[in-house]
Scaffold this motif. Structure first.
Motif, PDB file in Angstrom:
ATOM      1  N   LEU A  38       0.772  -0.936  -0.067  1.00 30.26           N
ATOM      2  CA  LEU A  38       0.135  -0.216   0.155  1.00 30.26           C
ATOM      3  C   LEU A  38       1.121   1.307   0.782  1.00 30.26           C
ATOM      4  CD1 LEU A  38      -2.687   1.270   0.275  1.00 30.26           C
ATOM      5  CD2 LEU A  38      -2.584   0.796   3.239  1.00 30.26           C
ATOM      6  N   LEU A  43      -1.489  -0.843  -5.074  1.00 31.12           N
ATOM      7  CA  LEU A  43      -2.873  -1.608  -4.674  1.00 31.12           C
ATOM      8  C   LEU A  43      -3.412  -3.073  -6.348  1.00 31.12           C
ATOM      9  CD1 LEU A  43      -2.532   1.173  -3.698  1.00 31.12           C
ATOM     10  CD2 LEU A  43      -5.371   1.620  -3.853  1.00 31.12           C
ATOM     11  N   TRP A  48      -9.668  -7.533  -4.024  1.00 30.19           N
ATOM     12  CA  TRP A  48     -10.362  -5.925  -4.267  1.00 30.19           C
ATOM     13  C   TRP A  48     -10.851  -6.517  -2.837  1.00 30.19           C
ATOM     14  CZ3 TRP A  48     -14.737  -6.559  -8.205  1.00 30.19           C
ATOM     15  CH2 TRP A  48     -14.184  -6.402 -10.017  1.00 30.19           C
ATOM     16  N   LEU A  51      -8.964  -4.135  -0.593  1.00 32.98           N
ATOM     17  CA  LEU A  51      -8.875  -3.188  -0.470  1.00 32.98           C
ATOM     18  C   LEU A  51     -10.096  -2.220   0.265  1.00 32.98           C
ATOM     19  CD1 LEU A  51      -8.505  -2.381  -4.088  1.00 32.98           C
ATOM     20  CD2 LEU A  51      -6.998  -2.271  -2.458  1.00 32.98           C
ATOM     21  N   SER A  55     -10.110   0.193   3.003  1.00 37.64           N
ATOM     22  CA  SER A  55     -10.687   1.586   2.871  1.00 37.64           C
ATOM     23  C   SER A  55     -11.928   1.930   4.042  1.00 37.64           C
ATOM     24  CB  SER A  55     -11.237   1.973   1.308  1.00 37.64           C
ATOM     25  OG  SER A  55     -12.496   0.514   1.276  1.00 37.64           O
ATOM     26  N   VAL A  62     -13.822   3.497  -1.496  1.00 39.09           N
ATOM     27  CA  VAL A  62     -12.959   2.663  -2.413  1.00 39.09           C
ATOM     28  C   VAL A  62     -11.926   3.922  -3.534  1.00 39.09           C
ATOM     29  CG1 VAL A  62     -12.535   0.731  -3.782  1.00 39.09           C
ATOM     30  CG2 VAL A  62     -13.919   0.327  -1.945  1.00 39.09           C
ATOM     31  N   LEU A  65      -9.644   6.311  -1.865  1.00 43.87           N
ATOM     32  CA  LEU A  65      -8.280   4.511  -1.925  1.00 43.87           C
ATOM     33  C   LEU A  65      -7.272   4.233  -3.724  1.00 43.87           C
ATOM     34  CD1 LEU A  65      -6.736   3.422   0.374  1.00 43.87           C
ATOM     35  CD2 LEU A  65      -8.307   1.406  -0.851  1.00 43.87           C
ATOM     36  N   LEU A  66      -7.641   4.368  -4.196  1.00 47.03           N
ATOM     37  CA  LEU A  66      -7.200   4.399  -5.304  1.00 47.03           C
ATOM     38  C   LEU A  66      -7.345   5.252  -5.926  1.00 47.03           C
ATOM     39  CD1 LEU A  66     -10.208   2.267  -7.390  1.00 47.03           C
ATOM     40  CD2 LEU A  66      -8.372   1.060  -6.300  1.00 47.03           C
TER      41      LEU A  66
END
Length: 206
Positions: A38, A43, A48, A51, A55, A62, A65-66
Motif C-alpha cells: 500500500l 494496489l 479487492w 482494498l 478503505s 474505495v 483510496l484508488l
C-alpha cells in the motif's frame, strides 16, 4: 521506480486515530507485506476484499483510496468495489449489533443469577453500618449466588484458605516468606481458573 505513498497513508491514518502501521495491519486483518505494498502504491497486486477492508478502516471510499494511491482501474471495477464496500460495511454493522445483543443478554442472565445478592446485600450493609453487633455470618447466604454464577461460567476455586498445599509457582503467588516448588505453603487468598485458563493465582505464604 515505485512512488512512496507513506506520507499520504500516514495522513489518512492520523485522521482516524491509527498511530502505527502495525495497528493498521491489525485493524484491517492484513499482513505487514500488504501494508508495504500500500505504501509503495502497488494496489493492483492486492485483492479487492483487501482494498475494501483498508478503505473502510481508513473511513474513505474505495474510489478515494484508488485515487489517493494512484491506482488505475476501469469504471466497472470501481462500481463493483463500491458495492463490495457497502456490503462489507453492512456486515460489519450486523456483527456489531449481534455482539451488543449477546453482551446485553449475557449481562441480563448474570444479573438474574445475582438477584438475591443485589436485592439483599444493600440491606445487609445498611444493617451492619447501623448496628456494630450485626453478625457477618448473615451475609454468607447472599454470596451463594456468586457461587452459582461461577459454576455457570465453569470457574473453579484454587486452594482453600487456611490449608497447606504443595507450592507451584505457576498456580500460586508467594506473598510472604520463601519456598521452592513442592514445599508446603499456606493458602492466604484463593485463586481462580476457568476451564484450563488460569485467571488469578492463589496467594500463599510460608
Amino acid at each position: 521506480m515505485t512512488e512512496d505513498y507513506t506520507l499520504k497513508l500516514q495522513v489518512l491514518m492520523y485522521k482516524v486515530g491509527i498511530n502505527s502501521f502495525r495497528k493498521l495491519s491489525e485493524l484491517t486483518g492484513t499482513s505487514d507485506r500488504t501494508i508495504r505494498k500500500l505504501r509503495s502504491g502497488e494496489l493492483h497486486t492486492l485483492r479487492w476484499q483487501t482494498l475494501v477492508k483498508i478503505s473502510s478502516t481508513l473511513q474513505i471510499t474505495v474510489n478515494e483510496l484508488l485515487d489517493t494511491f494512484g491506482a488505475q482501474s476501469s469504471s466497472n471495477d470501481r462500481q463493483q468495489l463500491e458495492l463490495l464496500q457497502q456490503e462489507y460495511q453492512h456486515l460489519q454493522q450486523q456483527l456489531q449489533q449481534q455482539r451488543e445483543t449477546l453482551q446485553t443478554e449475557f449481562q441480563y442472565q448474570s444479573l438474574q443469577t445475582l438477584e438475591s445478592l443485589l436485592t439483599y446485600l444493600p440491606a445487609a450493609k445498611y444493617a451492619a453500618t447501623n448496628n456494630p453487633n450485626f453478625p457477618a455470618s448473615k451475609i454468607f447466604p447472599l454470596l451463594q449466588s456468586i457461587d452459582r454464577l461461577l459454576a455457570q461460567w465453569h470457574v473453579t476455586v484454587l486452594g482453600e484458605i487456611g490449608t497447606q498445599i504443595a507450592y507451584d509457582p505457576h498456580c500460586h503467588q508467594l506473598i510472604e516468606g520463601t519456598a521452592n516448588a513442592g514445599e508446603l505453603v499456606a493458602v492466604r487468598y484463593c485463586g481462580y481458573r476457568q476451564g484450563d485458563k488460569l485467571i488469578f493465582r492463589s496467594k500463599v505464604s510460608n
